[in-house]
Design a protein around this motif. Structure first.
Motif, PDB file in Angstrom:
ATOM      1  N   GLN A 169      -8.025  13.765  11.450  1.00 15.96           N
ATOM      2  CA  GLN A 169      -7.158  13.388  10.332  1.00 15.96           C
ATOM      3  C   GLN A 169      -5.782  12.996  10.878  1.00 15.96           C
ATOM      4  O   GLN A 169      -5.183  12.029  10.430  1.00 15.96           O
ATOM      5  CB  GLN A 169      -7.020  14.564   9.348  1.00 15.96           C
TER       6      GLN A 169
ATOM      7  N   ASP B 179     -12.561  12.430   9.447  1.00 13.60           N
ATOM      8  CA  ASP B 179     -11.692  13.205   8.570  1.00 13.60           C
ATOM      9  C   ASP B 179     -10.562  12.334   8.032  1.00 13.60           C
ATOM     10  O   ASP B 179      -9.583  12.067   8.726  1.00 13.60           O
ATOM     11  CB  ASP B 179     -11.127  14.411   9.345  1.00 13.60           C
ATOM     12  N   GLU B 180     -10.736  11.883   6.815  1.00 10.26           N
ATOM     13  CA  GLU B 180      -9.737  11.049   6.132  1.00 10.26           C
ATOM     14  C   GLU B 180      -9.294   9.859   6.965  1.00 10.26           C
ATOM     15  O   GLU B 180      -8.116   9.522   7.025  1.00 10.26           O
ATOM     16  CB  GLU B 180      -8.517  11.883   5.739  1.00 10.26           C
TER      17      GLU B 180
ATOM     18  N   SER C 110     -10.909  19.835   6.349  1.00  7.30           N
ATOM     19  CA  SER C 110     -10.554  19.665   7.765  1.00  7.30           C
ATOM     20  C   SER C 110     -10.966  20.879   8.579  1.00  7.30           C
ATOM     21  O   SER C 110     -11.337  20.768   9.751  1.00  7.30           O
ATOM     22  CB  SER C 110      -9.047  19.443   7.931  1.00  7.30           C
TER      23      SER C 110
HETATM   24 MG   LIG Z   1      -7.735  17.773   5.744  1.00  4.57          MG
END
Ligand SMILES: [Mg+2]
Ligand SMILES: Nc1ncnc2c1ncn2[C@@H]1O[C@H](COP(=O)(O)OP(=O)(O)OP(=O)(O)O)[C@@H](O)[C@H]1O
Lengths: 254, 422
Positions: free
Chosen positions: A85, A170-171, A41
């Motif tokens: 995220q 991000d995720e 991240s």
């Molecule tokens: Mg992360």
């Protein structure tokens, strides 16, 4: 399109990224995997321009420009998109007004004319279909009270609206059920072209069944310690990260 | 109580005060002299030193005479989109000739209403400035809305102020609204001339059963303004009063606002925004008195403070022993945009009943950096992103204004100030 060379970044004096090298070309999909806290991240945030992180070394060239010189909003206008995220809830800011402001500022930067209310709505309707997002959500405050899945969908919806050349997710898959994952992946796949590129940060190989990567990288301790093809993700899923950590750690002690 | 070493600056004004409302004046004068101008250590005024400001800015402590206000000036001072009736004041004095005759409402000069229980709502013993006003105001306005009247168009109380020989301006407003009456007031002031003056305003609002009253204020004179106001209201059974105070400027402004909930199922709502820059200083002291069971109060004040501005919020809620089943909510949120801005915020709850729902909270913070970054990461200019966030913050109060033209006007002013036109 994107060239990261020896990128070091730290926060409050602690070095998190310790020499990242990565080349991404138009049309490619790169997956970045790695254990918790390895810096994934952080890398995404540094690319998007988060000021808390201090870049201490290295360079990032994006479409010929030195990305690190640009303010976050200019990076977005140049075509960098970060799907967070943890998307931020912003009470009182209407999703629609926000998006219209964003789209028109980006368009202005790219030399395109601003969209009037009607054209904007048309574009919105078209892109909403892509991620099957409900109009009702967009009449609410930005992300406020959205479920985890709705937030992630909204990120991809925004991505569709802003038409970026480099998307960093991000995720985006974390916490999604299979239906939602399919919808989100489908959206991403439809937006893919030979002119844009995607970086997928993920913990789960599952996502890569839907969005097939050209390359898989393992980030560990602030460095990319292994790169491979999509098969690497399967291997990671099977064996975990310990074998990589051991490889790296033993190499370091030699 | 204070013992003045120097002569009280208002003593000569008090000596030459009008003699109508004799009893009320005498009482008020006593109350004023007993309290005096609050000194720096006076608890109620400790962050807002009116005395010092008076000393620095005012030399002639007499009531300013009214001055001629032209029709063009009136017209150009009414905000865009306003569709209602205008009542005009010059240095606090009501100008009937320049004001609308409003159908179904009695409007007259207050000093002609000698049998009125002046000071029965804004009691002179509670605040020295309320006392000073009662002892020495001239003229004033009396507004009476009859029972069951539904006044659909808002009434604008438009105050023109300009130092004129004397530098003291003391508007006095008495509003009574009968049972089931519905009415909306908007208060706005226009500042003329360059000489400093002191506004000391008192507004008494008397409602009946089931009266619905809205009182909106905009403090946006844009010049150094020194003002103390006392607005107080008695709220009866089934009645609902809502006050919204939008403060965008002020050299030193002190707003005392009090609601007395006197009948069951009554509701008092107090909302406010203070958006300050430069060296502005705005102090909102609010007071809600729950005296009976089953009443409700809602309070929300939001502050945005830039530069070296200072905000004060003090929210008293008093729930008396008999006031069971009270619902009282209070919230004060602040964003400081500079290291030099100051906010003093203090909830003051005194609860003597045991079966009540009360909550209060105050926050002081900076702009949410994560939210700011999120907006920037979508391509929105940093300044504009800040404006968007601040506007959203203020929006929660703005939407409490039901009168659309006024809400739109305030909205525009606030957006302009925050640079978030979108
Ligand atoms: Mg992360
Ligand atoms: N704001 C911050 N202040 C201090 N340390 C931070 C901050 N943000 C991240 N870190 C630290 O930096 C390291 C890398 O964090 P990062 O969030 O980049 O990891 P990640 O690979 O994304 O992990 P995850 O898989 O859990 O999302 C961690 O040790 C984390 O604690």
């Amino acid at each position: 399109m994107l060239s990261i060379k020896n990128l070091h970044a730290s926060i409050q004096g602690t070095e998190i990224l310790r020499g990242i090298n990565l080349e991404v070309k138009a049309g490619e999909v790169h997956a970045i995997m790695g254990p918790n806290g390895s810096g994934k991240s952080t890398l995404a945030s540094v690319l998007a321009g988060r000021e808390e992180f201090e870049v201490t070394e290295g360079e990032v060239i994006f479409k010929g420009k030195n990305l690190l010189d640009l303010a976050p909003e200019d990076r977005a206008r140049e075509g960098v998109f970060l799907a967070f995220q943890y998307p931020v809830e912003i009470p009182g800011v209407s999703s629609t007004n926000f998006l219209r402001t964003a789209v028109n500022q980006v368009r202005e930067y790219r030399g395109l004319e601003a969209l009037d209310a009607v054209k904007f709505l048309t574009l919105m309707k078209e892109k909403m279909k892509l991620v099957e997002i409900d109009q009702k959500l967009l009449s609410r405050s930005l992300n406020e009270g959205f479920s985890g899945g709705e937030k992630k969908r909204n990120e991809i919806f925004q991505m569709a609206m802003l038409d970026p050349s480099l998307s960093i997710l991000d995720e985006t898959d974390s916490g999604l059920d299979i239906d939602a994952l399919r919808i989100v992946s489908n959206g991403v796949n439809q937006l893919k072209s030979d002119k844009n590129a995607t970086i997928l940060v993920t913990h789960y190989q599952r996502l890569l069944d839907y969005i097939v990567p050209d390359y898989v990288h393992v980030l560990y301790n602030g460095r990319i310690v292994k790169s491979g093809l999509k098969e690497l993700a399967l291997e990671l899923e099977e064996k975990g990260y310990d074998w990589i950590k051991e490889e790296v750690d033993s190499a370091a002690t030699v | 109580m204070s013992t003045l070493t120097k002569q009280d600056p208002f003593s000569r004004l008090l000596e030459s005060a009008p003699t109508n409302f004799t009893a009320a004046r005498i009482l008020a004068k006593e109350c004023y002299l007993a309290q005096g101008i609050p000194l720096a250590k006076a608890e109620e005024y400790k962050f807002t030193n009116v005395g010092k400001k008076l000393e620095q800015n005012i030399t002639n402590f007499f009531n300013a005479d009214s001055f001629e206000v032209s029709e063009e000036l009136i017209k150009s001072s009414i905000f865009e989109g306003f569709k209602g009736d205008v009542l005009v004041f010059s240095n606090g004095k009501f100008l009937p000739a320049h004001s609308a005759k409003i159908k179904g409402i009695e409007v007259s000069v207050l000093s002609e209403k000698s049998d009125l229980a002046l000071g029965s709502i804004a009691k002179p013993e509670k605040d020295p400035f309320a006392a000073l006003n009662q002892a020495s105001f001239e003229n004033g306005i009396f507004i009476s809305i009859p029972k069951k009247a539904q006044i659909l168009k808002p009434i604008l109380l438009l105050f023109f102020n300009q130092a004129n020989e004397g530098q003291v301006i003391q508007p006095r407003v008495w509003i009574e609204a009968g049972d089931f009456a519905e009415v909306t007031f908007i208060e706005q002031s226009v500042s003329l001339g360059e000489t400093a003056y002191f506004v000391n305003k008192v507004v008494e609002l008397k409602g009946g059963i089931n009266t619905q009253l809205h009182y909106y204020r905009l403090q946006n004179e844009g010049k150094p303004v020194l003002e103390v106001s006392n607005i107080e209201s008695d709220i009866q059974k089934d009645a609902r009063f809502t006050s919204v105070t939008i403060s965008l400027s002020g050299d030193l402004v002190r707003n005392n606002l009090s609601f007395n909930l006197l009948g069951s199922n009554s509701e008092g709502n107090m909302y406010g925004i203070y958006l300050l820059n430069g060296k502005s200083h705005v102090d909102n002291h609010t007071n809600v008195d729950h005296t009976i069971p089953h009443a409700e109060s809602h309070e929300l004040y939001k502050g945005i403070l830039a530069d070296q501005s200072r905000g004060v919020f003090n929210g008293k809620i008093f729930v008396r022993q008999d006031a069971q089943k009270t619902n009282a909510f209070q919230q004060n949120n602040n964003i400081l945009l500079s290291d030099d801005a100051i906010i003093n915020t203090k909830p003051q709850l005194e609860i003597w009943a045991d079966d009540v729902k009360c909550s209060h909270g105050c926050t002081v913070g900076q702009l949410d950096e994560e939210a700011l970054f999120y907006l920037q990461a979508r391509g929105i200019d940093k300044m504009q992103a800040k404006g968007l966030l601040l506007y959203a913050f203020a929006g929660e109060v703005l939407e409490k204004i039901q009168e659309e033209s006024f809400r739109t006007y305030c909205d525009t002013l606030i957006q302009e100030r925050l640079g978030s036109k979108f």
